[in-house]
Design an enzyme around this catalytic site. Structure first.
Site, mmCIF file in Angstrom:
data_model
loop_
_atom_site.group_PDB
_atom_site.id
_atom_site.type_symbol
_atom_site.label_atom_id
_atom_site.label_comp_id
_atom_site.label_asym_id
_atom_site.label_seq_id
_atom_site.Cartn_x
_atom_site.Cartn_y
_atom_site.Cartn_z
ATOM 1 N N ASP A 183 2.417 -4.059 -3.863
ATOM 2 C CA ASP A 183 2.182 -2.896 -3.134
ATOM 3 C C ASP A 183 3.220 -2.053 -2.845
ATOM 4 O O ASP A 183 2.965 -0.719 -2.664
ATOM 5 C CB ASP A 183 1.796 -3.628 -1.437
ATOM 6 C CG ASP A 183 0.583 -4.267 -1.510
ATOM 7 O OD1 ASP A 183 -0.413 -4.027 -2.314
ATOM 8 O OD2 ASP A 183 0.559 -5.114 -0.652
ATOM 9 N N GLY A 184 4.278 -2.354 -3.222
ATOM 10 C CA GLY A 184 5.649 -1.286 -2.947
ATOM 11 C C GLY A 184 5.579 -0.421 -4.073
ATOM 12 O O GLY A 184 5.919 0.868 -3.887
ATOM 13 N N ASN A 282 2.506 3.631 5.120
ATOM 14 C CA ASN A 282 2.762 2.289 6.004
ATOM 15 C C ASN A 282 3.139 2.687 7.492
ATOM 16 O O ASN A 282 2.076 2.483 8.422
ATOM 17 C CB ASN A 282 3.281 1.260 5.356
ATOM 18 C CG ASN A 282 2.535 0.206 4.568
ATOM 19 O OD1 ASN A 282 1.246 0.465 4.462
ATOM 20 N ND2 ASN A 282 3.155 -0.732 3.990
ATOM 21 N N ASP A 312 13.221 -4.843 20.799
ATOM 22 C CA ASP A 312 13.694 -4.720 19.203
ATOM 23 C C ASP A 312 13.445 -3.398 18.684
ATOM 24 O O ASP A 312 14.248 -3.053 17.589
ATOM 25 C CB ASP A 312 13.649 -6.007 18.449
ATOM 26 C CG ASP A 312 14.346 -7.229 18.737
ATOM 27 O OD1 ASP A 312 15.176 -7.012 19.513
ATOM 28 O OD2 ASP A 312 13.911 -8.336 18.121
ATOM 29 N N ALA A 324 0.531 -4.625 7.598
ATOM 30 C CA ALA A 324 1.923 -5.009 7.016
ATOM 31 C C ALA A 324 2.860 -5.264 8.094
ATOM 32 O O ALA A 324 2.445 -6.523 8.722
ATOM 33 C CB ALA A 324 2.458 -3.577 6.232
ATOM 34 N N TYR A 325 3.872 -4.816 8.474
ATOM 35 C CA TYR A 325 5.031 -5.089 9.424
ATOM 36 C C TYR A 325 4.087 -5.105 10.747
ATOM 37 O O TYR A 325 4.429 -6.168 11.667
ATOM 38 C CB TYR A 325 5.953 -3.990 9.642
ATOM 39 C CG TYR A 325 7.100 -4.380 10.488
ATOM 40 C CD1 TYR A 325 7.394 -5.667 11.128
ATOM 41 C CD2 TYR A 325 8.200 -3.661 10.510
ATOM 42 C CE1 TYR A 325 8.526 -5.950 11.717
ATOM 43 C CE2 TYR A 325 9.134 -3.878 11.186
ATOM 44 C CZ TYR A 325 9.365 -5.053 11.803
ATOM 45 O OH TYR A 325 10.638 -5.475 12.464
#
Length: 441
Positions: A183-184, A282, A312, A324-325
């Site tokens: 994916d990168g 993303n 955070d 993703a994240y």
């Protein structure tokens, strides 16, 4: 009787005159009830059944989103807005076509992966010798010793056009992109094009592969079909991000004298603003960085303060980035065809702070709260990480330049297959049925 006829004719004329404001997709009930509309199912780029054996696929009106010029009742309608960012359309209708045959292709290979050298060579030989295409590659890819020392690959390598990231602009020279890796590589391809992005074909040669639907075994036939324009597309929306920093210059002035001499103090003086813009596929991540304190940032939506994030950090993601994240931080997963922006807190110090989804057309602004104890840090698709100080701002909205990703089958099937294969979505052992039927009392 004549008056009733006149009224009937007048009402019919009004309907016909109002039809100019109707979306042909969302209206015309009579046409929908009297005629059967449909299309054949999108066929895979790999082997697919003959057209005659494929069942006809019919869409219902309920799957269409609202049209920008739709009407509500006999008199009300939506004001036409020339600033409309995107329209909601049937995902199955998104197909690739070429105005002219493609001649140049950018090949992106995952760096420092020896297993990709042979696929990279086979693909480049196929593109240059069999399709007579101009191949662009990054200069550091050819610096790999396995490629540089390969004498058999030398004649093909001489035909390449090379570029360097952040130095050479190739945005107007590439017809389509092929990614070899995970994916990168797709995220990297997005970062190279800050404006319009050529179609991207991604082969799954990495670890996860959620955004890379193609297998490399049959790459010749698959690439050929893309060159011929026989492929489905999914338009992955991107975020347009503008970072405005208060540019400060450190200058030294005399503050006092002690026994050892002059004591100097560094004073920051504002001398202007620094503006940077990014296209993000993303997510934009604002976090507390190396500080042990909670981050304390204000989030504005269209100029109005909606919340202050104490935790955070916060993730602002596209539908593509929702898997993703954001998914790891507890957000929902959104199909890439949904026009939306997701706001997800990272470990918020509040039990009621849940991820939210806002319309794609809004503008978000993130700034440090006036009483924040420390600075924050921001990154864009995991890159270009930088510090955010008091007075700096991050403006985020949906970009008008999506990334057109080529599908293996179609946008819906590919997405659900990735959920199942890569993230094991809703995977569990099935419940056993009763071995013996219960007696009825």
């Amino acid at each position: 009787m004549e008056m009733n006829r006149e009224k009937l004719c007048t009402s019919k004329a009004d309907v016909s005159s109002d039809s100019a404001y109707h979306c042909s997709t969302c209206h015309d009930d009579e046409e929908w009830s009297n005629t059967s509309r449909g299309r054949a199912k999108s066929r895979s780029l790999s082997a697919s059944p003959a057209l005659g054996s494929t069942k006809e696929f019919r869409r219902t009106r309920s799957l269409h989103g609202p049209c920008p010029v739709t009407t509500f009742g006999p008199k009300a309608c939506m004001l036409q807005n020339p600033k409309t960012i995107m329209h909601i359309q049937d995902p199955a209708s998104q197909r690739l076509t070429w105005n002219k045959p493609p001649k140049s292709v950018l090949v992106i290979k995952k760096i420092r992966d020896a297993s990709l050298l042979q696929p990279f060579k086979e693909l480049c030989v196929y593109l240059t010798e069999e399709n007579n295409m101009i191949v662009y590659v990054e200069k550091k890819v050819l610096e790999d010793p396995a490629i540089a020392n390969d004498d058999n690959f030398g004649p093909v390598k001489k035909k390449f056009c090379t570029f360097r990231e952040d130095y050479d602009d190739i945005s107007n020279q590439i017809d389509f992109i092929i990614c070899l890796g995970g994916d990168g590589t797709l995220l990297y391809a997005s970062s190279l094009f800050q404006g319009s992005v050529p179609p991207v074909m991604a082969f799954h040669l990495g670890s996860l592969g959620f955004l890379t639907p193609f297998n490399f075994e049959n790459f010749q036939s698959q690439v050929t079909q893309v060159i011929e324009g026989n492929a489905a597309l999914v338009l992955r929306s991107r975020l347009k991000v503008k970072v405005v920093k208060e540019h400060r210059e450190k200058m030294t002035v005399q503050n006092g004298i002690e026994e050892n001499g002059v004591v100097s103090t560094n004073i920051e003086k504002e001398v202007g603003k620094q503006i940077m813009q990014y296209q993000v596929l993303n997510e934009v991540v604002v976090d507390r960085g190396p500080s042990s304190y909670l981050s304390n940032v204000d989030v504005f939506l269209d100029g109005h303060l909606i919340t202050t994030v104490q935790g955070d950090g916060v993730i602002v993601s596209t539908p593509t980035g929702s898997t993703a994240y954001a998914a790891a931080a507890g957000a929902s997963m959104i199909h890439p065809n949904v026009p939306a922006i997701m706001i997800t807190p990272i470990c918020p110090h509040s039990l009621s702070f849940r991820p939210i989804v806002v319309p794609a057309g809004v503008e978000l602004k993130i700034m440090l709260s006036p009483d924040a104890r420390n600075t924050a840090w921001v990154s864009f698709d995991g890159r270009k990480r930088q510090e955010i100080c008091h007075g700096d701002s991050i403006s985020i909205t949906t970009s008008c330049y999506p990334l057109p990703s080529i599908c293996f089958r179609d946008p819906v099937s590919d997405w659900f297959e990735s959920l199942a294969e890569c993230l094991h979505w809703n995977v569990r052992k099935k419940q056993n049925n009763f071995a013996v039927e219960e007696e009825e009392f």
